[in-house]
Design a protein around this motif. Structure first.
Motif, mmCIF file in Angstrom:
data_model
loop_
_atom_site.group_PDB
_atom_site.id
_atom_site.type_symbol
_atom_site.label_atom_id
_atom_site.label_comp_id
_atom_site.label_asym_id
_atom_site.label_seq_id
_atom_site.Cartn_x
_atom_site.Cartn_y
_atom_site.Cartn_z
ATOM 1 N N LEU A 1 -9.365 -1.496 -3.233
ATOM 2 C CA LEU A 1 -9.107 -1.060 -1.864
ATOM 3 C C LEU A 1 -7.665 -1.363 -1.469
ATOM 4 C CD1 LEU A 1 -12.314 -2.449 -0.104
ATOM 5 C CD2 LEU A 1 -11.958 -0.144 -1.013
ATOM 6 N N VAL B 1 -12.249 -6.217 5.537
ATOM 7 C CA VAL B 1 -13.572 -6.407 4.934
ATOM 8 C C VAL B 1 -13.825 -7.904 4.777
ATOM 9 C CG1 VAL B 1 -15.019 -5.996 2.918
ATOM 10 C CG2 VAL B 1 -13.458 -4.207 3.710
ATOM 11 N N GLN C 1 -8.679 -4.172 2.696
ATOM 12 C CA GLN C 1 -9.200 -5.460 2.244
ATOM 13 C C GLN C 1 -9.164 -6.488 3.372
ATOM 14 O OE1 GLN C 1 -7.187 -6.885 -1.230
ATOM 15 N NE2 GLN C 1 -7.785 -5.146 -2.529
ATOM 16 N N ALA D 1 -14.350 -0.408 6.811
ATOM 17 C CA ALA D 1 -14.577 -1.823 6.527
ATOM 18 C C ALA D 1 -15.969 -2.250 6.993
ATOM 19 C CB ALA D 1 -13.502 -2.673 7.210
ATOM 20 N N ARG E 1 -15.302 -10.609 2.912
ATOM 21 C CA ARG E 1 -15.924 -10.871 1.619
ATOM 22 C C ARG E 1 -17.043 -11.898 1.767
ATOM 23 N NH1 ARG E 1 -11.989 -10.775 -3.453
ATOM 24 N NH2 ARG E 1 -13.985 -10.104 -4.297
ATOM 25 N N SER F 1 -4.668 -2.922 0.571
ATOM 26 C CA SER F 1 -4.614 -4.253 1.187
ATOM 27 C C SER F 1 -4.972 -4.198 2.667
ATOM 28 C CB SER F 1 -3.210 -4.849 1.002
ATOM 29 O OG SER F 1 -2.922 -5.041 -0.363
ATOM 30 N N SER G 1 -9.155 4.374 -7.902
ATOM 31 C CA SER G 1 -10.279 3.598 -8.406
ATOM 32 C C SER G 1 -10.930 4.374 -9.540
ATOM 33 C CB SER G 1 -11.296 3.344 -7.285
ATOM 34 O OG SER G 1 -12.362 2.545 -7.751
ATOM 35 N N PHE H 1 -13.824 -4.079 -4.539
ATOM 36 C CA PHE H 1 -12.959 -4.626 -3.503
ATOM 37 C C PHE H 1 -11.496 -4.630 -3.942
ATOM 38 C CE2 PHE H 1 -10.771 -8.179 -1.463
ATOM 39 C CZ PHE H 1 -11.076 -7.979 -0.122
ATOM 40 N N GLU H 2 -11.260 -4.957 -5.217
ATOM 41 C CA GLU H 2 -9.884 -5.074 -5.712
ATOM 42 C C GLU H 2 -9.144 -3.744 -5.682
ATOM 43 O OE1 GLU H 2 -12.581 -6.149 -7.181
ATOM 44 O OE2 GLU H 2 -12.355 -8.309 -6.832
ATOM 45 N N ASP I 1 0.835 -1.203 0.000
ATOM 46 C CA ASP I 1 0.000 0.000 0.000
ATOM 47 C C ASP I 1 0.869 1.252 0.000
ATOM 48 O OD1 ASP I 1 -2.322 -1.499 0.143
ATOM 49 O OD2 ASP I 1 -2.349 -1.503 2.346
#
Length: 468
Positions: free
Chosen positions: A368, A376, A373, A327, A378, A370, A311, A365-366, A283
């Motif tokens: 965000l 969160v 992620q 999250a 999934r 790490s 994004s 999600f991809e 990140d």
């Protein structure tokens, strides 16, 4: 007895202070026929100023008339109200001549914004209400007065004690002496502010900026792979603007635009250096050299660490200290959570964003970081209710339950939990009480006329962290 004035009982119970000044003839002449002769006699013999240990203050009506007229707006033909006295806590006493033989005296409390009739006779006000300890102590509470004198000292003519309302709400008592007339004008201005229509929203970000900072903040060119640029965060009427320069310098501005006037206030400005770090997870983390000052709010420190994410070709800055909150919002309702937790890229002449304070739609999600992620889920967490509070208040709109998951399993404070999508149940609530193995969840409920829960939570019901 011969030689005593009509309001002698008042004088006996409340001797005039040394600073009392006999009224000038012009003042006496002005109110001849408007105020009772007994009050004018008191003015002439003993004067305006403070009386007695209760510090009752006789005032010049001319100095207070416009302020009273702001509190009580009435047509020109209405009965004249004349301000005559102040209590030590700023309650304004005023006289009305209702008919040729009828009168009353009322009290206006500027803090509670209330008016009450004290008596239908002015002499009764002075000789009984303000002189009889049983009545006077009810009207001017001795314990509060003693506390005020201990904290702030004795009043001077024209002053009043003011209790700090912010500290009082926290069950702390702080009393200060202040100019009574200025206090009334300030409290009445607050009423005008509350009653004013909302200000139109600023047309651009530049227009929303505090005027003194419009020159300091300029549009910054963005560079691929570099965080440089302007970023804005908005939450209700609070704004934050961060300028990241390519040379490693930053500026950070906090302010709010009053929703009634549009004026900027609560301004706090920081500047310094920032570093761009790559974390072990890959990140991009920005660390601002943010030094708090005496004007800082504790929450200001939340901007010293910001994750940069991209994004849809646009960068976003996310508060590192609020990743768990984001999250929770992403997992529960597919938003980024409170809009104060992130910054969006802007230019000064962009239209001011009409942002939902509850947060924008979450990016894929991809996209965000790490670190986000990892927080969160999934796959929705699945919890089972193991206990229901059997003693809930019939007035409460929620019932507390306990589930078989805790913070060790990924539950977080304020995380929403709900019945699964295919369930015949329709339960919904939030994690309220944290525990490593067994969290408490407040479930919204509907009650019948008797206060009994209708179709409420039961032991064995399943809750999930996301219903999709």
């Amino acid at each position: 007895m011969f030689g005593r004035i009509k309001l002698h009982p008042f004088i006996k119970a409340n001797p005039p202070h040394a600073g009392c000044t006999p009224a000038a003839k012009t003042l006496l002449d002005r109110y001849e026929g408007q105020l009772p002769a007994a009050l004018l006699e008191l003015w002439r013999k003993h004067g305006l100023g403070l009386y007695g240990r209760r510090q009752i203050c006789l005032i010049d009506p001319q100095a207070w008339q416009s302020t009273l007229d702001r509190w009580i707006v009435s047509p020109p033909s209405a009965t004249l109200r004349v301000p005559i006295a102040l209590t030590p806590f700023g309650t304004l006493l005023f006289y009305r001549k209702l008919t040729a033989v009828d009168e009353d005296v009322a009290a206006l409390n500027p803090v509670t914004r209330s008016i009450s009739i004290l008596t239908w006779d002015l002499a009764d006000l002075f000789n009984n209400v303000l002189s009889d300890p049983r009545q006077a102590d009810e009207f001017i509470q001795p314990a509060m007065l003693e506390t005020a004198q201990q904290q702030a000292g004795t009043l001077s003519s024209g002053e009043a004690y003011h209790v700090d309302p912010m500290l009082l709400s926290m069950q702390m008592l702080k009393i200060a002496r202040t100019d009574a007339l200025a206090l009334h004008q300030k409290l009445r201005a607050q009423v005008d502010h509350e009653q004013a229509p909302p200000a139109p929203p600023p047309g651009t970000i530049r227009a929303a900026l505090p005027a003194g900072y419009r020159e300091a903040f300029k549009d910054l060119e963005r560079q691929d792979g570099h965080p440089s640029g302007l970023y804005l965060s908005t939450y209700i009427d609070w704004r934050r603007l961060v300028a990241l320069h390519a040379d490693g310098n930053y500026q950070l501005l906090f302010w709010r635009n009053d929703h009634k006037t549009g004026e900027a206030s609560g301004i706090r400005h920081y500047d310094g250096r920032y570093r761009t770090l790559e974390t072990d997870e890959g990140d991009c983390l920005l660390q601002l050299d943010l030094v708090l000052t005496g004007k800082s709010l504790g929450s200001d420190a939340s901007d010293d660490g910001l994750y940069l994410m991209r994004s849809g070709g646009q960068p976003l800055l996310l508060q590192a200290a609020r990743l768990e909150d984001m999250a929770t919002a992403i997992g529960g309702r597919s938003t980024m959570g409170s809009s104060e937790h992130y910054f969006r890229p802007v230019r000064l002449d962009d239209p001011f964003p009409a942002e939902n304070s509850g947060g924008m739609e979450a990016p894929p999600f991809e996209d965000l970081p790490s670190a986000l992620q990892a927080l969160v889920h999934r796959k929705p967490l699945r919890a089972t209710i193991v206990e229901v509070d059997a003693h809930s208040d019939p007035e409460d709109s929620t019932v507390m339950v306990w589930v078989d998951l805790g913070s060790n399993d990924g539950l977080r404070k304020n995380m929403p939990l709900m019945s699964p999508k295919d369930s015949p149940r329709a339960l919904y609530g939030w994690v309220w009480q944290m525990d490593p193995k067994r969290c408490g969840v407040g479930i919204k409920v509907r009650r019948d006329a008797a206060g009994a829960v209708v179709n409420g939570p039961e032991t064995g019901d399943v809750l999930v962290s996301r219903a999709d």
